[in-house]
Write a protein that holds these residues in place. Sequence first.
Motif, PDB file in Angstrom:
ATOM      1  N   ASP A  48     -13.191 -27.922 -41.280  1.00  0.00           N
ATOM      2  CA  ASP A  48     -14.059 -27.098 -42.124  1.00  0.00           C
ATOM      3  C   ASP A  48     -13.350 -26.639 -43.399  1.00  0.00           C
ATOM      4  O   ASP A  48     -13.995 -26.424 -44.426  1.00  0.00           O
ATOM      5  CB  ASP A  48     -14.568 -25.875 -41.362  1.00  0.00           C
ATOM      6  CG  ASP A  48     -15.534 -26.238 -40.252  1.00  0.00           C
ATOM      7  OD1 ASP A  48     -16.062 -27.371 -40.249  1.00  0.00           O
ATOM      8  OD2 ASP A  48     -15.754 -25.377 -39.364  1.00  0.00           O
ATOM      9  N   GLU A  49     -12.035 -26.491 -43.326  1.00  0.00           N
ATOM     10  CA  GLU A  49     -11.235 -26.082 -44.491  1.00  0.00           C
ATOM     11  C   GLU A  49     -10.934 -27.256 -45.420  1.00  0.00           C
ATOM     12  O   GLU A  49     -10.318 -27.083 -46.467  1.00  0.00           O
ATOM     13  CB  GLU A  49      -9.928 -25.432 -44.041  1.00  0.00           C
ATOM     14  CG  GLU A  49     -10.120 -24.078 -43.399  1.00  0.00           C
ATOM     15  CD  GLU A  49     -10.700 -23.057 -44.356  1.00  0.00           C
ATOM     16  OE1 GLU A  49     -10.146 -22.874 -45.457  1.00  0.00           O
ATOM     17  OE2 GLU A  49     -11.733 -22.447 -44.001  1.00  0.00           O
ATOM     18  N   GLY A  50     -11.356 -28.461 -45.030  1.00  0.00           N
ATOM     19  CA  GLY A  50     -11.190 -29.630 -45.891  1.00  0.00           C
ATOM     20  C   GLY A  50      -9.988 -30.504 -45.595  1.00  0.00           C
ATOM     21  O   GLY A  50      -9.689 -31.429 -46.353  1.00  0.00           O
ATOM     22  N   PHE A  51      -9.301 -30.238 -44.499  1.00  0.00           N
ATOM     23  CA  PHE A  51      -8.154 -31.069 -44.148  1.00  0.00           C
ATOM     24  C   PHE A  51      -8.621 -32.430 -43.641  1.00  0.00           C
ATOM     25  O   PHE A  51      -9.619 -32.528 -42.925  1.00  0.00           O
ATOM     26  CB  PHE A  51      -7.300 -30.397 -43.066  1.00  0.00           C
ATOM     27  CG  PHE A  51      -6.493 -29.243 -43.585  1.00  0.00           C
ATOM     28  CD1 PHE A  51      -5.190 -29.428 -44.003  1.00  0.00           C
ATOM     29  CD2 PHE A  51      -7.050 -27.975 -43.674  1.00  0.00           C
ATOM     30  CE1 PHE A  51      -4.439 -28.360 -44.486  1.00  0.00           C
ATOM     31  CE2 PHE A  51      -6.320 -26.909 -44.152  1.00  0.00           C
ATOM     32  CZ  PHE A  51      -5.003 -27.098 -44.571  1.00  0.00           C
ATOM     33  N   ASP A  52      -7.887 -33.472 -43.999  1.00  0.00           N
ATOM     34  CA  ASP A  52      -8.148 -34.824 -43.514  1.00  0.00           C
ATOM     35  C   ASP A  52      -7.445 -34.957 -42.166  1.00  0.00           C
ATOM     36  O   ASP A  52      -6.253 -35.251 -42.104  1.00  0.00           O
ATOM     37  CB  ASP A  52      -7.620 -35.854 -44.507  1.00  0.00           C
ATOM     38  CG  ASP A  52      -7.866 -37.287 -44.075  1.00  0.00           C
ATOM     39  OD1 ASP A  52      -8.211 -37.529 -42.897  1.00  0.00           O
ATOM     40  OD2 ASP A  52      -7.701 -38.182 -44.918  1.00  0.00           O
ATOM     41  N   MET A  53      -8.171 -34.707 -41.104  1.00  0.00           N
ATOM     42  CA  MET A  53      -7.561 -34.685 -39.787  1.00  0.00           C
ATOM     43  C   MET A  53      -7.207 -36.081 -39.285  1.00  0.00           C
ATOM     44  O   MET A  53      -6.315 -36.212 -38.441  1.00  0.00           O
ATOM     45  CB  MET A  53      -8.432 -33.931 -38.795  1.00  0.00           C
ATOM     46  CG  MET A  53      -8.538 -32.441 -39.120  1.00  0.00           C
ATOM     47  SD  MET A  53      -6.936 -31.620 -39.357  1.00  0.00           S
ATOM     48  CE  MET A  53      -6.309 -31.585 -37.676  1.00  0.00           C
ATOM     49  N   ASP A  54      -7.854 -37.118 -39.792  1.00  0.00           N
ATOM     50  CA  ASP A  54      -7.424 -38.470 -39.428  1.00  0.00           C
ATOM     51  C   ASP A  54      -6.003 -38.699 -39.935  1.00  0.00           C
ATOM     52  O   ASP A  54      -5.157 -39.233 -39.223  1.00  0.00           O
ATOM     53  CB  ASP A  54      -8.373 -39.519 -40.001  1.00  0.00           C
ATOM     54  CG  ASP A  54      -9.729 -39.514 -39.322  1.00  0.00           C
ATOM     55  OD1 ASP A  54      -9.825 -39.092 -38.151  1.00  0.00           O
ATOM     56  OD2 ASP A  54     -10.705 -39.930 -39.975  1.00  0.00           O
ATOM     57  N   GLU A  55      -5.731 -38.272 -41.165  1.00  0.00           N
ATOM     58  CA  GLU A  55      -4.393 -38.382 -41.741  1.00  0.00           C
ATOM     59  C   GLU A  55      -3.407 -37.466 -40.998  1.00  0.00           C
ATOM     60  O   GLU A  55      -2.274 -37.847 -40.716  1.00  0.00           O
ATOM     61  CB  GLU A  55      -4.426 -38.042 -43.230  1.00  0.00           C
ATOM     62  CG  GLU A  55      -3.064 -38.007 -43.892  1.00  0.00           C
ATOM     63  CD  GLU A  55      -2.348 -39.350 -43.909  1.00  0.00           C
ATOM     64  OE1 GLU A  55      -1.105 -39.354 -43.937  1.00  0.00           O
ATOM     65  OE2 GLU A  55      -3.021 -40.396 -43.885  1.00  0.00           O
ATOM     66  N   TRP A  56      -3.845 -36.252 -40.678  1.00  0.00           N
ATOM     67  CA  TRP A  56      -3.008 -35.293 -39.967  1.00  0.00           C
ATOM     68  C   TRP A  56      -2.571 -35.880 -38.625  1.00  0.00           C
ATOM     69  O   TRP A  56      -1.395 -35.832 -38.268  1.00  0.00           O
ATOM     70  CB  TRP A  56      -3.783 -33.987 -39.782  1.00  0.00           C
ATOM     71  CG  TRP A  56      -3.000 -32.845 -39.228  1.00  0.00           C
ATOM     72  CD1 TRP A  56      -2.394 -31.844 -39.933  1.00  0.00           C
ATOM     73  CD2 TRP A  56      -2.743 -32.561 -37.846  1.00  0.00           C
ATOM     74  NE1 TRP A  56      -1.773 -30.962 -39.079  1.00  0.00           N
ATOM     75  CE2 TRP A  56      -1.975 -31.383 -37.794  1.00  0.00           C
ATOM     76  CE3 TRP A  56      -3.085 -33.178 -36.656  1.00  0.00           C
ATOM     77  CZ2 TRP A  56      -1.553 -30.819 -36.599  1.00  0.00           C
ATOM     78  CZ3 TRP A  56      -2.651 -32.626 -35.461  1.00  0.00           C
ATOM     79  CH2 TRP A  56      -1.899 -31.457 -35.447  1.00  0.00           C
ATOM     80  N   VAL A  57      -3.519 -36.434 -37.880  1.00  0.00           N
ATOM     81  CA  VAL A  57      -3.218 -37.029 -36.575  1.00  0.00           C
ATOM     82  C   VAL A  57      -2.309 -38.243 -36.753  1.00  0.00           C
ATOM     83  O   VAL A  57      -1.349 -38.422 -36.002  1.00  0.00           O
ATOM     84  CB  VAL A  57      -4.509 -37.399 -35.813  1.00  0.00           C
ATOM     85  CG1 VAL A  57      -4.201 -38.239 -34.575  1.00  0.00           C
ATOM     86  CG2 VAL A  57      -5.280 -36.143 -35.422  1.00  0.00           C
ATOM     87  N   ALA A  58      -2.570 -39.057 -37.776  1.00  0.00           N
ATOM     88  CA  ALA A  58      -1.739 -40.245 -38.014  1.00  0.00           C
ATOM     89  C   ALA A  58      -0.287 -39.846 -38.263  1.00  0.00           C
ATOM     90  O   ALA A  58       0.640 -40.502 -37.750  1.00  0.00           O
ATOM     91  CB  ALA A  58      -2.285 -41.041 -39.198  1.00  0.00           C
TER      92      ALA A  58
END
Length: 99
Positions: free
Chosen positions: A44-54
């Motif tokens: 919701d804050e705009g973080f790219d969680m796919d990138e974060w998880v990668a």
Amino acid sequence: MNYLKAPLTPSYEPIGRSLTNEFGQKETVVLHKNYWDYYDWLVDEGFDMDEWVARAVLIRPHDLCLSEHIMLCLWQDECNRYRNGQKCPPSSPPLGYEE
């Protein structure tokens, strides 16, 4: 260590969701609801969680399952945000946080 051991409250209900592992394959990650709440807050804050998880899976120790590693990374992320005075969800700090 049983990473899912926690108080018996609704916020600690184990929930499985599919995330991409370090091999590019979908894997079910089981976390307590409160960790998924923090994950969703980051989305919701705009973080790219796919990138974060990668990025997170690249540093996973071989002795931790993906679920436990993601949980620890989310916990550390929230602790660091809280410690550094960055925007955090209303539920912060997470259980176990210490200065």
